[in-house]
Motif scaffolding. Structure first.
Motif, PDB file in Angstrom:
ATOM      1  N   UNK A  86      -7.887   3.079  32.750  1.00  0.00           N
ATOM      2  CA  UNK A  86      -6.515   3.428  33.137  1.00  0.00           C
ATOM      3  C   UNK A  86      -5.876   4.444  32.194  1.00  0.00           C
ATOM      4  N   UNK A  87      -5.158   5.402  32.758  1.00  0.00           N
ATOM      5  CA  UNK A  87      -4.413   6.345  31.940  1.00  0.00           C
ATOM      6  C   UNK A  87      -3.381   5.562  31.123  1.00  0.00           C
ATOM      7  N   UNK A  88      -3.255   5.904  29.854  1.00  0.00           N
ATOM      8  CA  UNK A  88      -2.311   5.215  28.995  1.00  0.00           C
ATOM      9  C   UNK A  88      -2.903   4.039  28.241  1.00  0.00           C
ATOM     10  N   UNK A  89      -4.119   3.615  28.634  1.00  0.00           N
ATOM     11  CA  UNK A  89      -4.782   2.543  27.884  1.00  0.00           C
ATOM     12  C   UNK A  89      -5.194   3.086  26.518  1.00  0.00           C
ATOM     13  N   UNK A  90      -5.443   2.180  25.578  1.00  0.00           N
ATOM     14  CA  UNK A  90      -5.894   2.573  24.241  1.00  0.00           C
ATOM     15  C   UNK A  90      -7.361   2.182  24.094  1.00  0.00           C
ATOM     16  N   UNK A  91      -8.187   3.169  23.804  1.00  0.00           N
ATOM     17  CA  UNK A  91      -9.609   2.949  23.557  1.00  0.00           C
ATOM     18  C   UNK A  91      -9.843   3.197  22.067  1.00  0.00           C
ATOM     19  N   UNK A  92     -10.441   2.232  21.385  1.00  0.00           N
ATOM     20  CA  UNK A  92     -10.637   2.396  19.943  1.00  0.00           C
ATOM     21  C   UNK A  92     -11.952   1.774  19.505  1.00  0.00           C
ATOM     22  N   UNK A 108     -10.070  12.340  27.737  1.00  0.00           N
ATOM     23  CA  UNK A 108     -10.012  13.280  28.856  1.00  0.00           C
ATOM     24  C   UNK A 108      -9.575  12.603  30.139  1.00  0.00           C
ATOM     25  N   UNK A 109      -9.731  11.287  30.216  1.00  0.00           N
ATOM     26  CA  UNK A 109      -9.291  10.524  31.399  1.00  0.00           C
ATOM     27  C   UNK A 109      -7.874   9.993  31.235  1.00  0.00           C
ATOM     28  N   UNK A 110      -7.203  10.385  30.158  1.00  0.00           N
ATOM     29  CA  UNK A 110      -5.808   9.987  29.971  1.00  0.00           C
ATOM     30  C   UNK A 110      -5.592   8.813  29.050  1.00  0.00           C
ATOM     31  N   UNK A 111      -6.653   8.332  28.415  1.00  0.00           N
ATOM     32  CA  UNK A 111      -6.509   7.221  27.469  1.00  0.00           C
ATOM     33  C   UNK A 111      -6.058   7.751  26.112  1.00  0.00           C
ATOM     34  N   UNK A 112      -5.398   6.898  25.356  1.00  0.00           N
ATOM     35  CA  UNK A 112      -5.104   7.187  23.962  1.00  0.00           C
ATOM     36  C   UNK A 112      -6.274   6.665  23.134  1.00  0.00           C
ATOM     37  N   UNK A 113      -6.649   7.391  22.090  1.00  0.00           N
ATOM     38  CA  UNK A 113      -7.851   7.014  21.344  1.00  0.00           C
ATOM     39  C   UNK A 113      -7.571   6.939  19.848  1.00  0.00           C
ATOM     40  N   UNK A 114      -8.294   6.031  19.201  1.00  0.00           N
ATOM     41  CA  UNK A 114      -8.132   5.866  17.765  1.00  0.00           C
ATOM     42  C   UNK A 114      -9.213   4.962  17.208  1.00  0.00           C
ATOM     43  N   UNK A 115      -9.061   4.621  15.927  1.00  0.00           N
ATOM     44  CA  UNK A 115      -9.991   3.696  15.290  1.00  0.00           C
ATOM     45  C   UNK A 115      -9.223   2.789  14.341  1.00  0.00           C
ATOM     46  N   UNK A 140      -6.592   5.530  12.407  1.00  0.00           N
ATOM     47  CA  UNK A 140      -6.770   6.966  12.625  1.00  0.00           C
ATOM     48  C   UNK A 140      -6.782   7.189  14.129  1.00  0.00           C
ATOM     49  N   UNK A 141      -6.268   8.334  14.580  1.00  0.00           N
ATOM     50  CA  UNK A 141      -6.275   8.640  16.002  1.00  0.00           C
ATOM     51  C   UNK A 141      -4.991   9.313  16.431  1.00  0.00           C
ATOM     52  N   UNK A 142      -4.754   9.350  17.754  1.00  0.00           N
ATOM     53  CA  UNK A 142      -3.518   9.980  18.217  1.00  0.00           C
ATOM     54  C   UNK A 142      -2.333   9.050  17.948  1.00  0.00           C
ATOM     55  N   UNK A 143      -1.132   9.611  18.022  1.00  0.00           N
ATOM     56  CA  UNK A 143       0.063   8.888  17.588  1.00  0.00           C
ATOM     57  C   UNK A 143       0.276   7.595  18.365  1.00  0.00           C
ATOM     58  N   UNK A 144       0.100   7.634  19.670  1.00  0.00           N
ATOM     59  CA  UNK A 144       0.332   6.438  20.485  1.00  0.00           C
ATOM     60  C   UNK A 144      -0.699   5.367  20.179  1.00  0.00           C
ATOM     61  N   UNK A 145      -1.953   5.780  20.032  1.00  0.00           N
ATOM     62  CA  UNK A 145      -3.005   4.805  19.705  1.00  0.00           C
ATOM     63  C   UNK A 145      -2.728   4.151  18.359  1.00  0.00           C
TER      64      UNK A 145
END
Length: 290
Positions: A86-92, A108-115, A140-145
């Motif tokens: 889903x777009x907006x989900x966080x994958x880490x 690229x599918x609209x997820x926020x990503x981080x670790x 570490x990652x994008x601000x939302x993640x």
């Protein structure tokens, strides 16, 4: 409740999932491994969750933890992206050395990503589950993640902090130097003390007390203030005697490399003349290649 899917339920994955469930803020939804038995066993440890073994079986979630070996993260991110995360989900992921760049297919599918990397040992999940308290967690990652992962870390009993962009390799190197190389230095010190005639039974009491005191001083006072010994005193002749006692080229090279770093650490405590003399003593022998 915030829904979280776990992909890869080894020691770290299932422990983090169990901690998330215990917090009362997260619902562990799907737990995916390559085998049905291992997925079921992980769910039993976590206390909830649906065991799955195929990407197509994953239900939509708010968070996706890829708790897989570093070499598998990028491929898992690609496979996850193909399931229409889903777009907006966080994958880490929870790698110590790799960053969120491995998760680009999900982004690229609209997820926020981080670790999120907890500086903690998960060797025994049952012990880790009970001992996870005030653990430093590198984000570490994008601000939302990072915002979402900060809340997760706090909920499971962690103390989150932010790394610089691209800072994971240096961060992980720091942990390796502080942990692994400390063990290597202990082995080197034991070897040299034994060469000097210290009985085996006395190696630990001789070196252990000194090492503990020195580490305590370095942590409390700072490395430069805690520094003692021949290099800090500018005693080039002692340094030369140390090197003469080493009949192993690799050991001498290690001593010389660490010695040069120690000269830099000593800084203004050394006069220019003392600095030159010590660096001369530490210089590799001509033709040594070190």
């Amino acid at each position: 409740m915030i829904r979280i899917n776990i992909i890869g339920a080894g020691r770290l994955g299932k422990t983090l999932a169990a901690l998330a469930r215990r917090s009362g803020r997260y619902r562990v939804q799907d737990v995916m491994t390559r085998g049905a038995d291992s997925a079921a066993a992980a769910c039993a440890f976590i206390g909830t969750g649906r065991p799955v073994t195929a990407w197509a079986e994953l239900a939509a979630a708010d968070l996706y933890l890829l708790a897989v070996p570093d070499a598998a993260i990028a491929d898992c991110a690609l496979r996850l992206a193909e399931t229409e995360v889903p777009a907006g989900a966080v994958v880490f992921h929870a790698s110590g050395v790799s960053g969120s760049e491995l998760l680009r297919p999900a982004a690229a599918r609209g997820a926020h990503v981080g670790s999120l990397h907890p500086a903690f040992s998960f060797a025994d999940p049952a012990i880790a589950l009970e001992g996870f308290s005030d653990v430093l967690c590198a984000l570490e990652g994008d601000a939302e993640a990072c915002l979402v992962l900060r809340e997760l870390a706090q909920a499971i009993g962690g103390r989150p902090f932010q790394l610089a962009e691209g800072g994971k390799p240096a961060y992980h190197a720091a942990l390796s130097v502080a942990s692994n190389y400390l063990v290597t230095l202990t082995a080197i010190a034991r070897r040299l003390a034994g060469q000097g005639g210290v009985p085996e039974a006395l190696l630990t009491p001789l070196l252990g007390g000194l090492m503990r005191q020195t580490l305590d001083n370095a942590l409390a006072l700072g490395p430069q203030a805690a520094l003692t010994g021949p290099i800090a005193r500018g005693d080039a002749s002692t340094v030369a005697l140390h090197l003469q006692a080493m009949d192993d080229a690799d050991l001498r090279a290690a001593y010389q490399a660490l010695g040069r770093q120690t000269v830099a650490l000593a800084g203004e405590r050394l006069s220019e003349q003392a600095r030159r003399q010590v660096l001369s003593a530490l210089a590799p022998a001509e033709g040594s290649g070190s």
